[in-house]
Motif scaffolding. Structure first.
Motif, PDB file in Angstrom:
ATOM      1  N   ALA A  28       7.830   4.856   8.729  1.00  0.00           N
ATOM      2  CA  ALA A  28       7.682   3.565   8.051  1.00  0.00           C
ATOM      3  C   ALA A  28       6.503   2.752   8.566  1.00  0.00           C
ATOM      4  CB  ALA A  28       8.970   2.761   8.187  1.00  0.00           C
ATOM      5  N   ARG A  46       1.917   4.627   3.640  1.00  0.00           N
ATOM      6  CA  ARG A  46       3.331   4.953   3.449  1.00  0.00           C
ATOM      7  C   ARG A  46       3.564   5.614   2.099  1.00  0.00           C
ATOM      8  NH1 ARG A  46       4.866  -0.722   4.266  1.00  0.00           N
ATOM      9  NH2 ARG A  46       6.810  -0.227   3.203  1.00  0.00           N
ATOM     10  N   ILE A  88       8.044   0.293  -1.321  1.00  0.00           N
ATOM     11  CA  ILE A  88       6.703   0.339  -0.721  1.00  0.00           C
ATOM     12  C   ILE A  88       5.706  -0.384  -1.621  1.00  0.00           C
ATOM     13  CG2 ILE A  88       4.821   1.825   0.059  1.00  0.00           C
ATOM     14  CD1 ILE A  88       6.971   4.009   0.590  1.00  0.00           C
TER      15      ILE A  88
END
Length: 191
Positions: A71, A78, A129
Protein backbone atom coordinates in the motif's frame (compact mmCIF):
# COMPACT_ATOMS: atom_id res chain seq x y z
CA UNK A 1 -12.19 -34.73 5.05
CA UNK A 2 -13.46 -33.08 1.86
CA UNK A 3 -17.24 -32.87 1.59
CA UNK A 4 -19.34 -33.56 -1.47
CA UNK A 5 -19.87 -29.89 -2.27
CA UNK A 6 -16.11 -29.29 -2.29
CA UNK A 7 -15.54 -32.40 -4.44
CA UNK A 8 -18.09 -31.11 -6.96
CA UNK A 9 -16.48 -27.68 -6.95
CA UNK A 10 -12.98 -29.10 -7.45
CA UNK A 11 -14.12 -31.37 -10.29
CA UNK A 12 -15.83 -28.43 -12.01
CA UNK A 13 -12.71 -26.32 -11.56
CA UNK A 14 -10.55 -29.03 -13.18
CA UNK A 15 -12.89 -29.12 -16.18
CA UNK A 16 -12.85 -25.33 -16.33
CA UNK A 17 -9.05 -25.16 -16.22
CA UNK A 18 -8.60 -27.89 -18.84
CA UNK A 19 -11.48 -27.25 -21.25
CA UNK A 20 -13.24 -24.01 -20.37
CA UNK A 21 -16.68 -23.12 -19.01
CA UNK A 22 -18.62 -24.51 -21.96
CA UNK A 23 -17.34 -28.00 -21.17
CA UNK A 24 -18.82 -27.98 -17.67
CA UNK A 25 -21.98 -30.06 -17.35
CA UNK A 26 -23.78 -31.36 -14.30
CA UNK A 27 -23.60 -34.91 -15.69
CA UNK A 28 -19.87 -34.67 -16.42
CA UNK A 29 -19.07 -33.23 -13.00
CA UNK A 30 -21.19 -35.91 -11.32
CA UNK A 31 -19.30 -38.64 -13.19
CA UNK A 32 -15.96 -37.11 -12.21
CA UNK A 33 -16.97 -37.11 -8.55
CA UNK A 34 -18.63 -40.55 -8.68
CA UNK A 35 -22.11 -39.39 -7.74
CA UNK A 36 -25.43 -38.99 -9.54
CA UNK A 37 -26.40 -35.76 -11.27
CA UNK A 38 -29.23 -35.41 -8.72
CA UNK A 39 -26.62 -35.35 -5.95
CA UNK A 40 -24.96 -32.37 -7.66
CA UNK A 41 -28.31 -30.55 -7.71
CA UNK A 42 -28.52 -30.84 -3.91
CA UNK A 43 -25.44 -28.59 -3.71
CA UNK A 44 -25.79 -26.42 -6.85
CA UNK A 45 -29.34 -25.96 -8.06
CA UNK A 46 -28.24 -25.75 -11.70
CA UNK A 47 -25.23 -25.33 -13.99
CA UNK A 48 -25.45 -21.53 -13.70
CA UNK A 49 -25.14 -21.76 -9.91
CA UNK A 50 -22.05 -23.94 -10.27
CA UNK A 51 -20.48 -21.50 -12.77
CA UNK A 52 -21.28 -18.58 -10.47
CA UNK A 53 -19.68 -20.40 -7.54
CA UNK A 54 -16.51 -20.87 -9.62
CA UNK A 55 -16.50 -17.21 -10.71
CA UNK A 56 -17.21 -15.97 -7.18
CA UNK A 57 -14.31 -18.03 -5.83
CA UNK A 58 -12.09 -16.50 -8.53
CA UNK A 59 -13.17 -12.98 -7.56
CA UNK A 60 -12.54 -13.75 -3.90
CA UNK A 61 -9.07 -15.09 -4.69
CA UNK A 62 -8.18 -12.08 -6.84
CA UNK A 63 -9.61 -9.62 -4.30
CA UNK A 64 -7.63 -11.32 -1.54
CA UNK A 65 -4.42 -10.99 -3.50
CA UNK A 66 -5.18 -7.35 -4.35
CA UNK A 67 -5.90 -6.59 -0.69
CA UNK A 68 -2.43 -7.88 0.28
CA UNK A 69 -0.58 -5.66 -2.19
CA UNK A 70 1.94 -3.12 -0.97
CA UNK A 71 0.00 0.00 0.00
CA UNK A 72 3.01 2.31 -0.12
CA UNK A 73 3.79 4.77 -2.88
CA UNK A 74 1.86 7.17 -5.04
CA UNK A 75 -1.61 6.29 -6.25
CA UNK A 76 -0.09 5.68 -9.69
CA UNK A 77 2.47 3.22 -8.29
CA UNK A 78 -0.25 1.45 -6.31
CA UNK A 79 -2.48 1.22 -9.38
CA UNK A 80 0.34 -0.24 -11.46
CA UNK A 81 0.98 -2.87 -8.77
CA UNK A 82 -2.73 -3.75 -8.69
CA UNK A 83 -2.81 -4.05 -12.48
CA UNK A 84 0.23 -6.37 -12.34
CA UNK A 85 -1.57 -8.59 -9.82
CA UNK A 86 -4.56 -8.62 -12.15
CA UNK A 87 -2.35 -9.66 -15.07
CA UNK A 88 -0.60 -12.36 -13.04
CA UNK A 89 -3.96 -13.81 -12.03
CA UNK A 90 -5.30 -13.82 -15.59
CA UNK A 91 -2.20 -15.48 -17.06
CA UNK A 92 -2.15 -18.11 -14.29
CA UNK A 93 -5.91 -18.81 -14.61
CA UNK A 94 -6.90 -18.01 -18.21
CA UNK A 95 -10.11 -20.06 -18.32
CA UNK A 96 -11.25 -18.84 -14.91
CA UNK A 97 -10.48 -15.28 -16.01
CA UNK A 98 -12.66 -15.79 -19.11
CA UNK A 99 -15.49 -17.15 -16.96
CA UNK A 100 -15.22 -14.26 -14.53
CA UNK A 101 -15.07 -11.45 -17.08
CA UNK A 102 -16.19 -12.68 -20.50
CA UNK A 103 -18.82 -15.39 -20.15
CA UNK A 104 -22.37 -14.17 -19.90
CA UNK A 105 -23.55 -15.34 -16.48
CA UNK A 106 -26.81 -14.99 -14.66
CA UNK A 107 -26.28 -12.68 -11.70
CA UNK A 108 -22.98 -11.23 -12.93
CA UNK A 109 -22.41 -7.68 -11.75
CA UNK A 110 -23.43 -4.91 -14.14
CA UNK A 111 -21.87 -1.50 -14.72
CA UNK A 112 -22.68 1.12 -13.49
CA UNK A 113 -25.23 0.21 -10.77
CA UNK A 114 -23.53 -2.78 -9.13
CA UNK A 115 -20.13 -1.14 -9.21
CA UNK A 116 -21.36 2.17 -7.83
CA UNK A 117 -23.03 0.26 -5.00
CA UNK A 118 -19.67 -1.33 -4.12
CA UNK A 119 -20.64 -4.88 -5.13
CA UNK A 120 -17.40 -5.70 -6.97
CA UNK A 121 -14.76 -7.12 -4.64
CA UNK A 122 -11.97 -6.49 -7.14
CA UNK A 123 -13.06 -3.16 -8.59
CA UNK A 124 -13.68 -1.71 -5.12
CA UNK A 125 -9.97 -1.98 -4.33
CA UNK A 126 -8.96 -0.26 -7.57
CA UNK A 127 -11.62 2.42 -7.08
CA UNK A 128 -10.19 3.19 -3.63
CA UNK A 129 -6.79 3.90 -5.20
CA UNK A 130 -8.34 6.05 -7.94
CA UNK A 131 -10.39 7.99 -5.36
CA UNK A 132 -7.27 8.50 -3.25
CA UNK A 133 -5.42 9.77 -6.32
CA UNK A 134 -8.15 12.30 -7.04
CA UNK A 135 -8.45 13.33 -3.37
CA UNK A 136 -4.69 13.94 -3.06
CA UNK A 137 -4.46 15.82 -6.37
CA UNK A 138 -2.37 13.15 -8.09
CA UNK A 139 -5.16 12.50 -10.60
CA UNK A 140 -7.46 15.07 -12.09
CA UNK A 141 -11.06 15.31 -10.94
CA UNK A 142 -13.21 12.73 -12.75
CA UNK A 143 -15.72 9.94 -12.16
CA UNK A 144 -14.00 7.29 -9.99
CA UNK A 145 -16.12 4.40 -11.26
CA UNK A 146 -15.79 5.31 -14.93
CA UNK A 147 -12.00 5.46 -14.53
CA UNK A 148 -11.98 2.17 -12.62
CA UNK A 149 -14.19 0.48 -15.21
CA UNK A 150 -12.08 1.87 -18.06
CA UNK A 151 -8.88 0.54 -16.47
CA UNK A 152 -10.52 -2.86 -16.02
CA UNK A 153 -11.84 -2.90 -19.58
CA UNK A 154 -8.39 -2.05 -20.89
CA UNK A 155 -6.80 -4.82 -18.81
CA UNK A 156 -9.47 -7.30 -19.97
CA UNK A 157 -9.09 -6.32 -23.60
CA UNK A 158 -5.32 -6.59 -23.72
CA UNK A 159 -5.28 -9.83 -21.75
CA UNK A 160 -8.03 -11.49 -23.77
CA UNK A 161 -6.34 -10.48 -27.02
CA UNK A 162 -3.10 -12.00 -25.76
CA UNK A 163 -4.76 -15.18 -24.48
CA UNK A 164 -6.62 -15.47 -27.78
CA UNK A 165 -3.37 -15.36 -29.75
CA UNK A 166 -4.04 -11.90 -31.23
CA UNK A 167 -0.92 -10.35 -29.74
CA UNK A 168 2.21 -12.07 -30.95
CA UNK A 169 4.65 -11.72 -28.08
CA UNK A 170 6.45 -13.73 -25.47
CA UNK A 171 5.03 -13.40 -21.95
CA UNK A 172 7.85 -11.00 -21.11
CA UNK A 173 7.19 -8.81 -24.14
CA UNK A 174 3.46 -8.86 -23.50
CA UNK A 175 4.03 -7.70 -19.91
CA UNK A 176 6.14 -4.84 -21.19
CA UNK A 177 3.40 -3.84 -23.67
CA UNK A 178 0.78 -4.08 -20.90
CA UNK A 179 2.84 -1.82 -18.61
CA UNK A 180 3.54 0.75 -21.34
CA UNK A 181 -0.12 0.83 -22.26
CA UNK A 182 -1.21 1.58 -18.70
CA UNK A 183 1.49 4.20 -18.26
CA UNK A 184 -0.02 6.02 -21.26
CA UNK A 185 -3.47 5.88 -19.70
CA UNK A 186 -2.20 7.08 -16.34
CA UNK A 187 -0.41 9.96 -18.08
CA UNK A 188 -3.86 11.12 -19.16
CA UNK A 189 -5.26 10.91 -15.64
CA UNK A 190 -2.64 13.04 -13.93
CA UNK A 191 -3.72 16.37 -12.57
Amino acid sequence: MVGTSEKIFRAARRVLDEEGARAISIRGVAEAVGITPMAVYRHYHDRAALLNALADAGFAELAGTLAKKDARGTPEERLLRALEIYLDFSLRNPRLFELMFLEKREGARQFPADFGEGKSPTANLVAEIVADGIRTGHFREDDVWEITFSLGAHAHGLTLLYLGGRIEASPTRFRALYRRSFRRILDGLRA
